[in-house]
Design a protein around this motif. Structure first.
Motif, PDB file in Angstrom:
ATOM      1  N   ARG A  17       8.241   6.255 -10.138  1.00  0.00           N
ATOM      2  CA  ARG A  17       8.858   5.193 -10.933  1.00  0.00           C
ATOM      3  C   ARG A  17       8.091   3.882 -10.789  1.00  0.00           C
ATOM      4  O   ARG A  17       7.960   3.112 -11.752  1.00  0.00           O
ATOM      5  CB  ARG A  17      10.324   5.012 -10.530  1.00  0.00           C
ATOM      6  CG  ARG A  17      10.532   4.676  -9.064  1.00  0.00           C
ATOM      7  CD  ARG A  17      12.015   4.518  -8.712  1.00  0.00           C
ATOM      8  NE  ARG A  17      12.234   4.445  -7.279  1.00  0.00           N
ATOM      9  CZ  ARG A  17      12.051   3.354  -6.545  1.00  0.00           C
ATOM     10  NH1 ARG A  17      11.649   2.243  -7.128  1.00  0.00           N
ATOM     11  NH2 ARG A  17      12.276   3.372  -5.250  1.00  0.00           N
ATOM     12  N   VAL A  18       7.587   3.594  -9.590  1.00  0.00           N
ATOM     13  CA  VAL A  18       6.813   2.375  -9.369  1.00  0.00           C
ATOM     14  C   VAL A  18       5.469   2.476 -10.076  1.00  0.00           C
ATOM     15  O   VAL A  18       5.017   1.533 -10.740  1.00  0.00           O
ATOM     16  CB  VAL A  18       6.633   2.113  -7.863  1.00  0.00           C
ATOM     17  CG1 VAL A  18       5.735   0.889  -7.632  1.00  0.00           C
ATOM     18  CG2 VAL A  18       7.985   1.914  -7.187  1.00  0.00           C
ATOM     19  N   ASP A  19       4.816   3.624  -9.951  1.00  0.00           N
ATOM     20  CA  ASP A  19       3.515   3.799 -10.594  1.00  0.00           C
ATOM     21  C   ASP A  19       3.634   3.718 -12.115  1.00  0.00           C
ATOM     22  O   ASP A  19       2.774   3.121 -12.775  1.00  0.00           O
ATOM     23  CB  ASP A  19       2.919   5.142 -10.192  1.00  0.00           C
ATOM     24  CG  ASP A  19       1.530   5.343 -10.785  1.00  0.00           C
ATOM     25  OD1 ASP A  19       0.632   4.552 -10.454  1.00  0.00           O
ATOM     26  OD2 ASP A  19       1.372   6.275 -11.597  1.00  0.00           O
ATOM     27  N   PRO A  36       0.837  -1.209   0.000  1.00  0.00           N
ATOM     28  CA  PRO A  36       0.000   0.000   0.000  1.00  0.00           C
ATOM     29  C   PRO A  36       0.870   1.256   0.000  1.00  0.00           C
ATOM     30  O   PRO A  36       1.830   1.360   0.754  1.00  0.00           O
ATOM     31  CB  PRO A  36      -0.797  -0.127   1.305  1.00  0.00           C
ATOM     32  CG  PRO A  36      -0.826  -1.591   1.586  1.00  0.00           C
ATOM     33  CD  PRO A  36       0.489  -2.128   1.106  1.00  0.00           C
ATOM     34  N   GLY A  37       0.532   2.197  -0.835  1.00  0.00           N
ATOM     35  CA  GLY A  37       1.282   3.444  -0.915  1.00  0.00           C
ATOM     36  C   GLY A  37       2.453   3.406  -1.870  1.00  0.00           C
ATOM     37  O   GLY A  37       3.034   4.456  -2.166  1.00  0.00           O
ATOM     38  N   ALA A  38       2.810   2.216  -2.372  1.00  0.00           N
ATOM     39  CA  ALA A  38       3.996   2.121  -3.232  1.00  0.00           C
ATOM     40  C   ALA A  38       3.838   2.933  -4.506  1.00  0.00           C
ATOM     41  O   ALA A  38       4.816   3.465  -5.043  1.00  0.00           O
ATOM     42  CB  ALA A  38       4.291   0.657  -3.575  1.00  0.00           C
ATOM     43  N   ARG A  39       2.606   3.066  -4.989  1.00  0.00           N
ATOM     44  CA  ARG A  39       2.411   3.759  -6.258  1.00  0.00           C
ATOM     45  C   ARG A  39       2.418   5.276  -6.106  1.00  0.00           C
ATOM     46  O   ARG A  39       2.254   5.995  -7.090  1.00  0.00           O
ATOM     47  CB  ARG A  39       1.129   3.266  -6.928  1.00  0.00           C
ATOM     48  CG  ARG A  39       1.270   1.802  -7.362  1.00  0.00           C
ATOM     49  CD  ARG A  39       0.116   1.304  -8.157  1.00  0.00           C
ATOM     50  NE  ARG A  39       0.020   1.906  -9.468  1.00  0.00           N
ATOM     51  CZ  ARG A  39      -0.698   1.385 -10.473  1.00  0.00           C
ATOM     52  NH1 ARG A  39      -1.349   0.237 -10.280  1.00  0.00           N
ATOM     53  NH2 ARG A  39      -0.769   1.973 -11.636  1.00  0.00           N
ATOM     54  N   ARG A  40       2.628   5.756  -4.893  1.00  0.00           N
ATOM     55  CA  ARG A  40       2.902   7.187  -4.732  1.00  0.00           C
ATOM     56  C   ARG A  40       4.296   7.530  -5.244  1.00  0.00           C
ATOM     57  O   ARG A  40       4.614   8.693  -5.451  1.00  0.00           O
ATOM     58  CB  ARG A  40       2.758   7.595  -3.267  1.00  0.00           C
ATOM     59  CG  ARG A  40       1.341   7.433  -2.729  1.00  0.00           C
ATOM     60  CD  ARG A  40       1.117   8.271  -1.481  1.00  0.00           C
ATOM     61  NE  ARG A  40       2.007   7.897  -0.394  1.00  0.00           N
ATOM     62  CZ  ARG A  40       1.693   7.012   0.552  1.00  0.00           C
ATOM     63  NH1 ARG A  40       0.528   6.383   0.509  1.00  0.00           N
ATOM     64  NH2 ARG A  40       2.541   6.744   1.521  1.00  0.00           N
ATOM     65  N   ILE A  41       5.116   6.487  -5.443  1.00  0.00           N
ATOM     66  CA  ILE A  41       6.439   6.681  -6.040  1.00  0.00           C
ATOM     67  C   ILE A  41       6.269   6.671  -7.552  1.00  0.00           C
ATOM     68  O   ILE A  41       5.737   5.719  -8.122  1.00  0.00           O
ATOM     69  CB  ILE A  41       7.412   5.571  -5.609  1.00  0.00           C
ATOM     70  CG1 ILE A  41       7.490   5.480  -4.091  1.00  0.00           C
ATOM     71  CG2 ILE A  41       8.791   5.793  -6.213  1.00  0.00           C
ATOM     72  CD1 ILE A  41       8.292   4.305  -3.594  1.00  0.00           C
TER      73      ILE A  41
END
Length: 304
Positions: A285-287, A278-283
């Protein structure tokens, strides 16, 4: 007793997590570029602070105690959140760049490499991908893993899980093999050379689904391997029948190097999941990588 958590430093948490991940004080010290005494001191600080024993120290390696293993799970989450904060701050002033770490199986990794990598290079030239390919599932709480692709059933309440599509297994062989053995039904595979996905013995069972029925057949053969790529190569060489993921077979079938056998019989569908913290796609490059995977992978899977 109320602990003063301001006395716990991130370096101590990182040292302990690295010891837990690599299985030794020396290995952790080499990885972190620290002296062994510094890593040992960090672990001792945590043990003193929590008044528990975190490691069982052996002659050449260490093992986590039960409470040490539980603590390491939470430390992974803390370190992942710190990485997230750092990435968000850094990417506010720049475009999509940096490194995204992926986890997947070796064979699905080949599909990602041929599908996802070209798109990433075209849209985000400053972005790089690092893939860890293994059949065992890595813990996504590890801050070193950004995205993971899972095959089959998957459930983890700590993670975001999105289904991208599914694939099936097809029975294939070199062109001359089916005719030589007069293969007409799954039962005819008994006693024929079958290439199986095992690492302990060649015997296994294959389950075939058709519109009319389900057939589970015991098969055996001259070779077994925990690598679909190896089984694919052996099938190309005419060494036996192989039950392989359909996404691996496009070129071999198009070129006539392999042929499908018992075309009305396939495996059950195997779903493919994209997972992340959870929250990883606030980055950014990950998103960006996850967005491309959501765009490209379903189309590839549905084309088979």
């Amino acid at each position: 007793m109320v602990h003063d958590y301001r006395t716990i430093g991130l370096p101590a948490l990182l040292s302990f997590h690295t010891v837990a991940r690599l299985g030794g004080i020396s290995a952790a010290a080499d990885h972190l570029g620290m002296a062994k005494s510094g890593v040992s001191r960090h672990v001792s600080q945590l043990e003193t602070h929590f008044s528990v024993k975190l490691l069982e120290r052996g002659a050449r390696s260490v093992k986590l105690t039960p409470v040490g293993a539980r603590l390491d799970q939470r430390i992974r989450s803390i370190l992942a959140e710190m990485d997230l904060l750092d990435d968000i701050a850094r990417e506010e002033s720049g475009g999509v760049s940096g490194q995204v770490n992926l986890a997947t199986t070796p064979d699905f990794g080949s599909l990602l490499a041929s599908t996802l990598l070209p798109a990433v290079r075209q849209r985000h030239p400053d972005l790089s991908l690092v893939m860890q390919a293994a059949y065992h599932f890595e813990d996504m709480q590890d801050p070193n893993t950004d995205l993971a692709f899972r095959i089959g059933t998957f459930q983890d309440d700590r993670l975001v899980v999105k289904e991208l599509g599914h694939f099936r297994f097809w029975l294939v062989a070199a062109p001359d093999l089916p005719g030589r053995h007069h293969l007409k039904a799954p039962q005819d595979l008994k006693g024929l050379p079958c290439l199986t996905f095992r690492d302990d013995k060649p015997e296994t069972t294959w389950t075939f689904f058709s519109p009319e029925n389900v057939s589970t057949i015991k098969v055996d053969g001259p070779f077994a391997s925990r690598s679909f790529a190896v089984l694919h190569d052996l099938a190309l060489a005419g060494e036996g029948f192989a039950f392989l993921p359909e996404f691996m077979l496009g070129e071999a079938l198009e070129q006539g190097w392999l042929v499908r056998c018992l075309t009305e019989y396939v495996s059950r569908p195997y779903p493919v999941f994209l997972t992340y913290r959870p929250g990883a796609r606030r980055i950014a490059r990950v998103d960006a990588t996850a967005t491309l995977a959501e765009e490209l992978i379903p189309a590839v899977l549905s084309s088979h």
